[in-house]
Design a protein around this motif. Structure first.
Motif, PDB file in Angstrom:
ATOM      1  N   ALA A 120       0.854  -1.185   0.000  1.00 28.59           N
ATOM      2  CA  ALA A 120       0.000   0.000   0.000  1.00 28.59           C
ATOM      3  C   ALA A 120       0.890   1.235   0.000  1.00 28.59           C
ATOM      4  CB  ALA A 120      -0.924   0.004   1.214  1.00 28.59           C
ATOM      5  N   GLY A 121       0.923   1.931  -1.146  1.00 27.85           N
ATOM      6  CA  GLY A 121       1.719   3.150  -1.225  1.00 27.85           C
ATOM      7  C   GLY A 121       0.910   4.385  -0.907  1.00 27.85           C
ATOM      8  N   SER A 122      -0.349   4.377  -1.355  1.00 23.98           N
ATOM      9  CA  SER A 122      -1.215   5.525  -1.091  1.00 23.98           C
ATOM     10  C   SER A 122      -2.629   5.088  -0.753  1.00 23.98           C
ATOM     11  CB  SER A 122      -1.242   6.464  -2.300  1.00 23.98           C
ATOM     12  OG  SER A 122      -1.689   5.768  -3.453  1.00 23.98           O
ATOM     13  N   ALA A 123      -3.054   3.963  -1.319  1.00 22.09           N
ATOM     14  CA  ALA A 123      -4.414   3.490  -1.064  1.00 22.09           C
ATOM     15  C   ALA A 123      -4.542   2.950   0.356  1.00 22.09           C
ATOM     16  CB  ALA A 123      -4.802   2.414  -2.075  1.00 22.09           C
ATOM     17  N   VAL A 124      -5.716   3.112   0.938  1.00 18.31           N
ATOM     18  CA  VAL A 124      -5.990   2.610   2.276  1.00 18.31           C
ATOM     19  C   VAL A 124      -6.421   1.155   2.174  1.00 18.31           C
ATOM     20  CG1 VAL A 124      -7.495   2.830   4.290  1.00 18.31           C
ATOM     21  CG2 VAL A 124      -6.599   4.872   3.178  1.00 18.31           C
ATOM     22  N   ASP A 125      -5.917   0.350   3.086  1.00 16.69           N
ATOM     23  CA  ASP A 125      -6.230  -1.077   3.084  1.00 16.69           C
ATOM     24  C   ASP A 125      -7.722  -1.323   3.238  1.00 16.69           C
ATOM     25  OD1 ASP A 125      -5.808  -3.714   5.510  1.00 16.69           O
ATOM     26  OD2 ASP A 125      -5.992  -3.885   3.336  1.00 16.69           O
ATOM     27  N   GLY A 126      -8.221  -2.309   2.503  1.00 22.50           N
ATOM     28  CA  GLY A 126      -9.626  -2.699   2.617  1.00 22.50           C
ATOM     29  C   GLY A 126      -9.837  -3.686   3.743  1.00 22.50           C
ATOM     30  N   GLU A 127     -10.775  -4.589   3.555  1.00 20.43           N
ATOM     31  CA  GLU A 127     -11.186  -5.480   4.637  1.00 20.43           C
ATOM     32  C   GLU A 127     -10.646  -6.900   4.463  1.00 20.43           C
ATOM     33  OE1 GLU A 127     -12.747  -4.465   7.340  1.00 20.43           O
ATOM     34  OE2 GLU A 127     -12.607  -2.454   6.486  1.00 20.43           O
ATOM     35  N   GLU A 128      -9.696  -7.097   3.568  1.00 14.84           N
ATOM     36  CA  GLU A 128      -9.131  -8.424   3.360  1.00 14.84           C
ATOM     37  C   GLU A 128      -8.568  -8.962   4.671  1.00 14.84           C
ATOM     38  OE1 GLU A 128      -8.352 -11.869   2.066  1.00 14.84           O
ATOM     39  OE2 GLU A 128      -9.122 -10.443   0.586  1.00 14.84           O
ATOM     40  N   GLN A 129      -8.878 -10.232   4.988  1.00 10.52           N
ATOM     41  CA  GLN A 129      -8.540 -10.790   6.290  1.00 10.52           C
ATOM     42  C   GLN A 129      -7.408 -11.801   6.248  1.00 10.52           C
ATOM     43  OE1 GLN A 129     -10.527 -10.200   9.569  1.00 10.52           O
ATOM     44  NE2 GLN A 129     -10.443  -8.385   8.305  1.00 10.52           N
ATOM     45  N   THR A 130      -6.715 -11.948   5.123  1.00 14.68           N
ATOM     46  CA  THR A 130      -5.629 -12.914   5.034  1.00 14.68           C
ATOM     47  C   THR A 130      -4.357 -12.220   4.580  1.00 14.68           C
ATOM     48  OG1 THR A 130      -6.144 -13.463   2.729  1.00 14.68           O
ATOM     49  CG2 THR A 130      -7.238 -14.767   4.436  1.00 14.68           C
ATOM     50  N   GLY A 131      -3.237 -12.909   4.767  1.00 14.06           N
ATOM     51  CA  GLY A 131      -1.971 -12.421   4.264  1.00 14.06           C
ATOM     52  C   GLY A 131      -1.453 -11.200   4.991  1.00 14.06           C
ATOM     53  N   PHE A 132      -0.851 -10.289   4.217  1.00 10.14           N
ATOM     54  CA  PHE A 132      -0.120  -9.166   4.784  1.00 10.14           C
ATOM     55  C   PHE A 132      -0.360  -7.907   3.952  1.00 10.14           C
ATOM     56  CE2 PHE A 132       2.156 -13.141   5.213  1.00 10.14           C
ATOM     57  CZ  PHE A 132       2.435 -13.209   6.568  1.00 10.14           C
ATOM     58  N   TYR A 135       2.574  -1.236   4.427  1.00 13.82           N
ATOM     59  CA  TYR A 135       2.350   0.197   4.233  1.00 13.82           C
ATOM     60  C   TYR A 135       3.701   0.834   3.956  1.00 13.82           C
ATOM     61  CZ  TYR A 135      -2.390  -0.504   5.896  1.00 13.82           C
ATOM     62  OH  TYR A 135      -3.687  -0.930   6.023  1.00 13.82           O
ATOM     63  N   GLN A 136       3.872   1.336   2.745  1.00  9.47           N
ATOM     64  CA  GLN A 136       5.186   1.778   2.290  1.00  9.47           C
ATOM     65  C   GLN A 136       5.452   3.267   2.496  1.00  9.47           C
ATOM     66  OE1 GLN A 136       4.533  -0.075  -1.736  1.00  9.47           O
ATOM     67  NE2 GLN A 136       6.602  -0.836  -1.353  1.00  9.47           N
ATOM     68  N   THR A 137       4.427   4.021   2.834  1.00 14.99           N
ATOM     69  CA  THR A 137       4.599   5.463   3.031  1.00 14.99           C
ATOM     70  C   THR A 137       3.888   5.899   4.307  1.00 14.99           C
ATOM     71  OG1 THR A 137       2.576   6.098   1.846  1.00 14.99           O
ATOM     72  CG2 THR A 137       4.581   5.797   0.530  1.00 14.99           C
ATOM     73  N   PRO A 138       4.348   6.979   4.923  1.00 16.81           N
ATOM     74  CA  PRO A 138       3.631   7.497   6.100  1.00 16.81           C
ATOM     75  C   PRO A 138       2.195   7.882   5.768  1.00 16.81           C
ATOM     76  CG  PRO A 138       5.813   8.488   5.923  1.00 16.81           C
ATOM     77  CD  PRO A 138       5.587   7.735   4.648  1.00 16.81           C
ATOM     78  N   GLU A 139       1.964   8.395   4.551  1.00 15.48           N
ATOM     79  CA  GLU A 139       0.615   8.806   4.173  1.00 15.48           C
ATOM     80  C   GLU A 139      -0.334   7.616   4.174  1.00 15.48           C
ATOM     81  OE1 GLU A 139       3.576  11.632   3.016  1.00 15.48           O
ATOM     82  OE2 GLU A 139       3.372   9.516   2.425  1.00 15.48           O
ATOM     83  N   ALA A 140       0.117   6.500   3.595  1.00 17.50           N
ATOM     84  CA  ALA A 140      -0.728   5.303   3.560  1.00 17.50           C
ATOM     85  C   ALA A 140      -0.965   4.774   4.968  1.00 17.50           C
ATOM     86  CB  ALA A 140      -0.083   4.226   2.689  1.00 17.50           C
ATOM     87  N   LEU A 141       0.101   4.757   5.782  1.00 18.39           N
ATOM     88  CA  LEU A 141      -0.008   4.212   7.137  1.00 18.39           C
ATOM     89  C   LEU A 141      -0.914   5.070   8.013  1.00 18.39           C
ATOM     90  CD1 LEU A 141       0.885   2.155   9.280  1.00 18.39           C
ATOM     91  CD2 LEU A 141       2.838   3.649   9.745  1.00 18.39           C
TER      92      LEU A 141
END
Length: 448
Positions: A120-132, A135-141
């Protein structure tokens, strides 16, 4: 002499899960758990009660995946009696090198079946419940977790993870096991009887004897002593962990947060007078850079004021446990809160007046490479489910299933031999012990 189908020594989460597996799932009659203490009262209730499938080690990924599968089935069967969450673990860092290392560890774990890695560089994470999610940028995090410090550069969000009540899980499993004829005996095993190379039963401190063809060593910190009764030496050491629970009456810790881990070194910003006092009282480890990660999470529901946090800044490792375990130092609650405030600046509200807190602690037993001991050892009928380190809660269900299959002759998973005591008889394995990476949290964020 009483007769039993199997005797489980130890009523921690490993022993209770094994009792459940044998009595309920495998149909073993007259399963008896022996422990002088109430169930889940020595170590299991003093853990962070969390789970994750993040290990850069194939056997552990497979074991934890299977354990989480079973726990999720139990959640449905029990109507979520033990309050199983799925908020994950968030490993937070302000160091580009550490972020890259976390991403590599996620890729390794993913390759072993822990789920996909998404960046995730800029997009906000969705609701996916598996894996990893990396967050590659402070803005995304900060767009996803706005309460984090602006020191944070990025993070790894482990999605198949969370926490639950080990006490309530254990209570539910014991109830089901008792409904299938299992029993808890409050006593201490002082000897294990064998006949012609096989387990025959146990002698209790009360003088009672119980005969059985199977004895399972789930004795936690007493596992080494119990194994010696049948001439088996276990390569275990005891590591003391402390945990603080505090009442967050100011609402400084976000209730919606996942398990939060600050993986960077911390230098606590004591005042000059505080530093002088700490030095005079011998708290030198709190005055310099501390490299072990500090972590915490909300405890209870959204309306609960409680938070649990851990920071093993003063490692305490022994070949054999001493009793009672050493208490945490008097600075532990304040040090943990100050350490967490590097990641959660809102916790600085407690800088001048600490909240009400309770500290507890217990030993966890570890093998040299931090993999558990699960399976037969020594005389026929003697089985191990020990060396479960700080992840006993998360692997308990699959570890019990593995023991159940070994005891009853069931089909074994491909990872079964990776956890046997006999692995230490392999010279090639011994030569590579230092190369085994199990992703232990105390090492995950440390600078090496």
């Amino acid at each position: 002499m009483r007769q039993a189908g199997a005797i489980v020594v130890g009523a921690g989460i490993a022993g209770v899960a094994t009792c459940y597996e044998l009595a309920v799932v495998r149909g073993v009659e007259e399963v008896i758990v022996v422990d002088p203490r109430p169930p889940l009262s020595l170590t299991s209730d003093k853990s962070s009660e969390c789970y994750r499938n993040f290990f850069p080690n194939k056997p552990m990924v497979e074991l934890t995946n299977r354990s989480i599968d079973i726990l999720e089935t139990m959640k449905e069967e029990s109507d979520d009696f033990f309050n199983m969450s799925r908020r994950g673990y968030l490993f937070v860092t302000g160091d580009p090198g550490q972020l890259a290392a976390l991403a590599r560890a996620a890729e390794a774990s993913s390759g072993y079946g822990a789920g996909p890695v998404r960046f995730a560089g800029s997009a906000v994470d969705g609701e996916e419940q598996t894996g990893f999610v990396v967050y590659q940028t402070p803005e995304a995090l900060l767009g996803r977790f706005p309460y984090l410090s602006d020191k944070a550069l990025g993070a790894l969000h482990v999605r198949r993870g969370g926490w639950f009540s080990a006490q309530q899980l254990g209570a539910w499993m014991l109830e089901q096991a008792r409904n299938h004829g299992a029993e808890v005996v409050f006593d201490e095993v002082v000897d294990i009887e064998t006949q012609r190379g096989s387990v025959a039963g146990v002698l209790l401190r009360s003088g009672a004897r119980i005969s059985a063809p199977v004895v399972v060593n789930a004795a936690g910190p007493m596992s080494k002593h119990l194994a010696r009764l049948v001439g088996v030496e276990l390569p275990l050491h005891a590591s003391l962990h402390h945990k603080v629970s505090f009442r967050d009456h100011l609402g400084a810790f976000p209730r919606e947060a996942p398990m939060l881990l600050w993986t960077d070194p911390v230098s606590i910003d004591w005042s000059e007078s505080e530093r002088s006092d700490l030095a005079a009282e011998g708290f030198h480890e709190l005055l310099g850079e501390i490299t072990t990660p500090v972590f915490g999470r909300p405890e209870g529901g959204m309306d609960s004021p409680f938070v649990e946090a851990l920071w093993n800044y003063r490692p305490y490792v022994l070949d054999e446990p001493t009793w009672p375990p050493p208490r945490a130092d008097v600075m532990f609650p304040e040090a943990v809160l100050r350490g967490l405030s590097d990641m959660l600046p809102s916790l600085a509200r407690y800088r001048h007046q600490l909240p009400y807190s309770v500290v507890d602690g217990a030993y966890v037993m570890k093998t040299p490479e931090n993999l558990p001991l699960i399976g037969p050892a020594g005389p026929a009928g003697f089985h191990l489910v020990t060396g479960m380190s700080g992840y006993g809660v998360m692997i308990c269900a699959a570890a019990a299933e593995l023991v159940g299959a070994q005891v009853t002759g069931g089909e074994l998973p491909g990872y079964a031999d990776k956890f046997l005591l006999s692995r230490y008889e392999d010279s090639d394995y011994l030569a590579g012990l230092d190369l085994v990476d199990t992703g232990e949290l105390a090492k995950q964020g440390a600078k090496r």
